[in-house]
Motif scaffolding. Structure first.
Motif, short mmCIF file in Angstrom:
data_model
loop_
_atom_site.label_atom_id
_atom_site.label_comp_id
_atom_site.label_asym_id
_atom_site.label_seq_id
_atom_site.Cartn_x
_atom_site.Cartn_y
_atom_site.Cartn_z
N GLU A 40 -20.27 7.19 -16.61
CA GLU A 40 -19.05 6.48 -16.38
C GLU A 40 -18.35 6.75 -15.30
O GLU A 40 -18.59 7.78 -14.50
CB GLU A 40 -18.39 6.46 -17.63
N ARG A 41 -17.45 5.84 -14.83
CA ARG A 41 -16.80 6.23 -13.58
C ARG A 41 -15.81 7.24 -13.87
O ARG A 41 -15.09 7.25 -14.88
CB ARG A 41 -16.05 4.90 -13.12
N GLU A 42 -15.63 8.20 -13.09
CA GLU A 42 -14.78 9.41 -13.30
C GLU A 42 -13.82 9.70 -12.16
O GLU A 42 -13.98 9.25 -10.96
CB GLU A 42 -15.58 10.54 -13.58
N PHE A 43 -12.56 10.28 -12.62
CA PHE A 43 -11.58 10.59 -11.55
C PHE A 43 -11.88 11.50 -10.82
O PHE A 43 -12.75 12.57 -11.21
CB PHE A 43 -10.47 10.76 -12.38
N VAL A 44 -11.64 11.52 -9.54
CA VAL A 44 -11.96 12.41 -8.55
C VAL A 44 -10.61 13.27 -8.04
O VAL A 44 -10.42 14.28 -8.01
CB VAL A 44 -12.67 12.24 -7.26
N ALA A 45 -9.56 12.13 -7.33
CA ALA A 45 -8.55 12.82 -6.61
C ALA A 45 -7.55 11.58 -6.73
O ALA A 45 -7.84 10.51 -6.82
CB ALA A 45 -8.80 13.28 -5.43
N ALA A 46 -6.09 12.02 -6.68
CA ALA A 46 -5.20 10.96 -6.70
C ALA A 46 -4.04 11.77 -5.68
O ALA A 46 -3.86 12.66 -5.45
CB ALA A 46 -4.57 10.55 -8.05
N ILE A 47 -3.09 10.66 -4.93
CA ILE A 47 -2.17 11.30 -4.16
C ILE A 47 -0.86 10.15 -4.46
O ILE A 47 -1.17 9.01 -4.41
CB ILE A 47 -2.59 11.08 -2.80
N THR A 48 0.33 10.75 -4.28
CA THR A 48 1.29 9.74 -4.75
C THR A 48 1.67 9.03 -3.35
O THR A 48 1.03 9.33 -2.31
CB THR A 48 2.65 10.81 -5.09
N TRP A 49 2.57 8.16 -3.36
CA TRP A 49 2.87 7.30 -2.36
C TRP A 49 3.21 7.87 -1.01
O TRP A 49 2.89 7.46 0.10
CB TRP A 49 3.85 6.03 -2.55
N ASN A 50 3.84 9.09 -1.19
CA ASN A 50 4.51 9.76 0.15
C ASN A 50 3.54 10.89 0.34
O ASN A 50 3.90 11.71 1.15
CB ASN A 50 5.87 10.44 -0.21
N GLY A 51 2.62 11.16 -0.34
CA GLY A 51 1.56 12.58 -0.12
C GLY A 51 2.29 13.67 -0.70
O GLY A 51 1.49 14.73 -0.28
N GLY A 52 3.25 13.52 -1.32
CA GLY A 52 3.76 14.61 -1.66
C GLY A 52 2.99 15.51 -2.70
O GLY A 52 3.35 16.90 -2.71
N PHE A 55 0.73 -1.40 0.14
CA PHE A 55 -0.09 0.07 0.02
C PHE A 55 0.85 1.25 0.01
O PHE A 55 0.53 2.09 -0.71
CB PHE A 55 -0.99 0.12 1.17
N SER A 56 1.93 1.42 0.86
CA SER A 56 2.73 2.43 1.10
C SER A 56 3.53 2.88 -0.05
O SER A 56 4.14 4.19 -0.18
CB SER A 56 3.42 2.40 2.36
N SER A 57 3.72 2.10 -1.04
CA SER A 57 4.44 2.37 -2.16
C SER A 57 3.63 2.79 -3.34
O SER A 57 4.07 2.91 -4.74
CB SER A 57 5.23 1.07 -2.46
N ARG A 58 2.39 2.68 -3.28
CA ARG A 58 1.37 2.77 -4.40
C ARG A 58 0.75 4.20 -4.47
O ARG A 58 0.16 4.64 -3.36
CB ARG A 58 0.20 1.79 -4.54
N THR A 59 0.63 4.84 -5.61
CA THR A 59 -0.28 5.86 -5.66
C THR A 59 -1.75 5.33 -5.49
O THR A 59 -2.23 4.23 -5.96
CB THR A 59 -0.38 6.54 -7.40
N MET A 60 -2.52 6.18 -4.95
CA MET A 60 -3.87 6.00 -4.60
C MET A 60 -4.90 6.98 -5.15
O MET A 60 -4.35 8.07 -5.37
CB MET A 60 -4.09 6.00 -2.89
N GLY A 61 -6.27 6.55 -5.66
CA GLY A 61 -7.08 7.50 -6.04
C GLY A 61 -8.64 7.24 -5.61
O GLY A 61 -8.84 6.24 -4.96
N TRP A 62 -9.20 8.15 -5.89
CA TRP A 62 -10.89 8.21 -5.47
C TRP A 62 -11.36 8.45 -6.72
O TRP A 62 -11.02 9.48 -7.42
CB TRP A 62 -11.09 9.35 -4.45
N THR A 75 -0.58 15.78 -5.26
CA THR A 75 -2.00 15.25 -5.36
C THR A 75 -2.62 15.92 -6.74
O THR A 75 -2.00 16.91 -7.17
CB THR A 75 -2.84 15.91 -4.18
N SER A 76 -3.72 15.21 -7.00
CA SER A 76 -4.29 15.99 -8.51
C SER A 76 -5.67 15.62 -7.93
O SER A 76 -6.25 14.95 -7.45
CB SER A 76 -3.77 14.94 -9.66
#
Length: 128
Positions: A44-56, A29-36, A58-59
């Motif tokens: 259709e399913r749409e992108f909301v937000a994403a964060i890099t592994w270290n939280g540094g 988990f801690s090495s992966r980008t995560m998204g909502w 976001t999009s």
């Protein structure tokens, strides 16, 4: 693979707030980008937000910028989505997702196909 379980959805009036949580199991988990992502009925399913592994980094999709905040706590294997100033058009099922790559580096992912693990979703309903 990473197993994901979302929580925190519900019914809220326009202008209100909710905080979604996504609990992850799995050693990477801690090495992966995560998204909502979110999906409204008939859409259709749409992108909301994403964060890099270290939280540094976001999009966010434009429609939620300034209202939503994504964050993560790698010690707790959890990613969050704080949603403020909610609008009726935010009504959807919200999904947490983990990058297909076990080591994401600093790349933010915004496409559905870039994510390999998904939670079951949590319903968010905003009344006007």
């Amino acid at each position: 693979q990473v197993q994901l379980v979302e929580s925190g959805g519900g019914l809220v009036q326009a202008g209100g707030s909710l905080r979604l949580s996504c609990a992850a199991s799995g050693r990477t988990f801690s090495s992966r980008t995560m998204g909502w992502f979110r999906q409204a009925p008939g859409e259709e399913r749409e992108f909301v937000a994403a964060i890099t592994w270290n939280g540094g980094s976001t999009s966010y999709t434009d429609s939620v910028k300034g209202r939503f905040t994504i964050s993560r706590d790698n010690a707790k294997n959890t990613v969050y989505l704080q949603m403020n100033s909610l609008k009726p058009e935010d009504t959807a099922v919200y999904y947490c997702a983990a990058d297909r790559a076990a080591i994401s580096g600093l790349r933010l992912r915004v496409e559905v196909y870039e994510y390999g693990s998904w939670g079951q979703g949590t319903q968010v309903t905003v009344s006007s």
